[in-house]
Design an enzyme around this catalytic site. Structure first.
Site, short mmCIF file in Angstrom:
data_model
loop_
_atom_site.label_atom_id
_atom_site.label_comp_id
_atom_site.label_asym_id
_atom_site.label_seq_id
_atom_site.Cartn_x
_atom_site.Cartn_y
_atom_site.Cartn_z
N GLU A 192 0.81 -1.22 0.00
CA GLU A 192 0.00 0.00 0.00
C GLU A 192 0.84 1.27 0.00
O GLU A 192 1.26 1.75 1.05
CB GLU A 192 -0.95 0.02 1.22
CG GLU A 192 -1.81 1.28 1.26
CD GLU A 192 -2.72 1.38 2.48
OE1 GLU A 192 -2.54 0.61 3.44
OE2 GLU A 192 -3.61 2.24 2.46
N LYS B 118 -2.68 -2.06 -2.92
CA LYS B 118 -3.69 -1.18 -2.32
C LYS B 118 -3.29 0.25 -2.63
O LYS B 118 -2.19 0.69 -2.29
CB LYS B 118 -3.78 -1.42 -0.81
CG LYS B 118 -4.80 -0.51 -0.12
CD LYS B 118 -5.24 -1.07 1.22
CE LYS B 118 -6.17 -0.11 1.93
NZ LYS B 118 -6.86 -0.72 3.09
P1 13P Z 1 -9.22 4.33 4.83
O1 13P Z 1 -10.16 3.63 3.88
O2 13P Z 1 -9.90 4.93 6.01
O3 13P Z 1 -8.28 5.25 4.10
O4 13P Z 1 -8.31 3.18 5.47
C1 13P Z 1 -7.82 2.18 4.66
C2 13P Z 1 -6.49 1.74 5.10
O5 13P Z 1 -6.26 0.58 5.33
C3 13P Z 1 -5.42 2.75 5.21
O6 13P Z 1 -4.19 2.11 5.44
#
Ligand code: 13P
Length: 337
Positions: free
Chosen positions: A174, A216
Site C-alpha cells: 500500500e 492497495k
Molecule cells: P481508509 O479507507 O480509512 O483510508 O483506510 C484504509 C487503510 O487501510 C489505510 O491504510
C-alpha cells in the site's frame, strides 16, 4: 491451488471486498475521541466485536485487516481470527509500525517495522492471519514527493512483500498518496503514476512474485483544498488510465483505500471505476473509514446500539458490493438505508 493462491481468489471473490479495521492506537484513539468514546482496551475490543459479528458479514466482505492488539483479543472464548473464519471472512494483519519523518527530507515520511518482521510474520500466521498489509505514505506538495522518498518507501515495501511471501502470507502493498493539499487531479495522476512505477520497479528487483500480491492504492483525486474538484467520471477515467499505465497485468487485484472521502463518494467513484470492466486485474475496495464511519457513529460505545451499528455496516458493505459490480446507484442508498 496453493494456500496463497486460494487466499487471493477468496479475497477477490466477485462482489466482495475488504474491511480495513487495523487502526493503530493513535488512529482509533482519534476516531473514538471525535465521538466522545474513550479508547480503552475493552472499548476497542467491544467495537471490533460489533463489527465482526455483523450478521452476514461474509456476504460482502472477503477479508478483514486486523491490528496487533485485535488479533490477540477474543469474543467470549473465541479468538478474533476464529470468529472471522466462522463468518467465512479471511483474517489479515497490519504489520508496519507506522511512519516517522524521513531524515533529510522535510515533510516526507518513511514507514518503520522491518526489524524482526520475519519473526512477527511467522507468529501472525500461527495466530491465523493469511495476508498482511504495509502502508507507505506519500505527500503531494510543490516540491514533493522527492524521487529519494518515493524510492526509499518503494524499497521498504519490497522488503516487506518478499518477507511475507517467504512466510506464506499474501502481501498487500500500500503506497498511499495523500489527498491533502490544493493540487489538481492531473498532478495527483502524475504523482500516483510515478509512485506506482517506483514501487513495481523495487518489487521486481526484490524478486517479489507479482502474481501472489495485491496492490492497495488511492483513487486519483483532486487535492482536498483544490478549488476545481473533479467529478465522478473524471476521477474514474484518470484512475483507470493511471493504473493501466503503471500496474503490471500479472498483479491479480487492486484494492482501494478510501483515504478521507465521504462514504457515499467512495462508493460512487468505485462504481464508476468498476462499471467499464475488462481490466487485467480484479478491482475492489479495502475501506476503513468509508465502511466504518456510520457504524462507529451509530455504536457510540454502547451495547444498546450494536444492532443499529451492524445495520449501518451491512448497508455500506452492500452498497460497495454493488459498486464493484458497477450496479450501484443513488437508489441503492435508499433501498436498504
Ligand atoms: P481508509 O479507507 O480509512 O483510508 O483506510 C484504509 C487503510 O487501510 C489505510 O491504510
Amino acid at each position: 491451488m496453493t494456500t496463497v493462491e486460494s487466499t487471493i481468489a477468496a479475497l477477490l471473490a466477485p462482489g466482495k471486498g475488504l474491511l480495513a479495521a487495523d487502526e493503530s492506537f493513535p488512529t482509533i484513539g482519534k476516531r473514538f475521541k471525535d465521538l466522545g468514546i474513550s479508547s480503552t482496551e475493552e472499548n476497542r475490543r467491544a467495537y471490533r466485536e460489533m463489527l465482526f459479528t455483523t450478521p452476514g458479514l461474509g456476504e460482502f466482505i472477503s477479508g478483514v485487516i486486523l491490528f496487533d492488539e485485535t488479533i490477540r483479543q477474543k469474543i467470549g472464548d473465541v479468538t478474533m481470527p476464529a470468529a472471522l473464519a466462522r463468518q467465512a471472512v479471511i483474517p489479515g494483519i497490519k504489520v508496519d509500525l507506522g511512519t516517522v519523518a524521513l531524515a533529510g527530507f522535510e515533510g516526507e515520511k518513511i514507514t518503520e517495522g522491518l526489524d524482526g518482521l520475519r519473526e512477527r510474520l511467522s507468529e501472525y500466521r500461527q495466530l491465523g492471519a493469511r495476508f498482511a498489509k504495509w502502508r507507505a505514505v506519500i505527500a503531494i506538495g510543490e516540491q514533493l514527493p522527492t524521487m529519494a522518498a518515493m524510492q526509499a518507501n518503494a524499497r521498504v515495501l519490497a522488503m516487506y512483500a518478499s518477507l511475507c511471501q517467504e512466510a506464506g502470507l499474501v502481501p498487500i502493498v500500500e503506497p498511499e498518496v495523500l489527498m491533502d493539499g490544493n493540487h489538481t487531479l492531473a498532478r495527483c495522476e502524475e504523482v500516483t503514476g510515478a509512485v506506482l512505477k517506483s514501487v513495481f520497479t523495487a518489487l521486481i528487483e526484490q524478486r517479489v512474485g507479482l502474481e501472489t500480491m495485491l496492490l492497495k492504492t488511492g483513487m486519483v483525486l483532486s487535492g482536498k483544498e483544490c478549488p476545481q474538484q473533479a467529478g465522478v467520471e473524471e476521477v474514474a477515467g484518470a484512475t483507470l488510465r493511471c493504473l493501466r499505465r503503471s500496474v503490471p497485468a500479472a498483479v491479480p487485484g487492486i484494492v482501494f483505500l478510501s483515504g478521507g472521502q465521504s462514504d457515499v463518494e467512495a462508493t460512487e467513484r468505485l462504481n464508476a471505476i468498476c462499471r467499464p470492466g475488462g481490466m487485467p486485474w480484479t478491482i475492489t475496495f479495502s475501506y476503513g473509514r468509508a465502511l466504518q464511519g456510520a457504524a462507529m457513529k451509530a455504536w457510540h460505545g454502547s451495547p444498546a446500539n450494536v444492532m443499529a451499528a451492524q445495520t449501518a455496516l451491512q448497508h455500506r458493505s452492500r452498497c460497495n458490493s454493488l459498486a464493484v459490480q458497477g450496479k450501484y446507484s443513488a437508489g441503492s442508498e435508499r433501498a436498504a438505508g
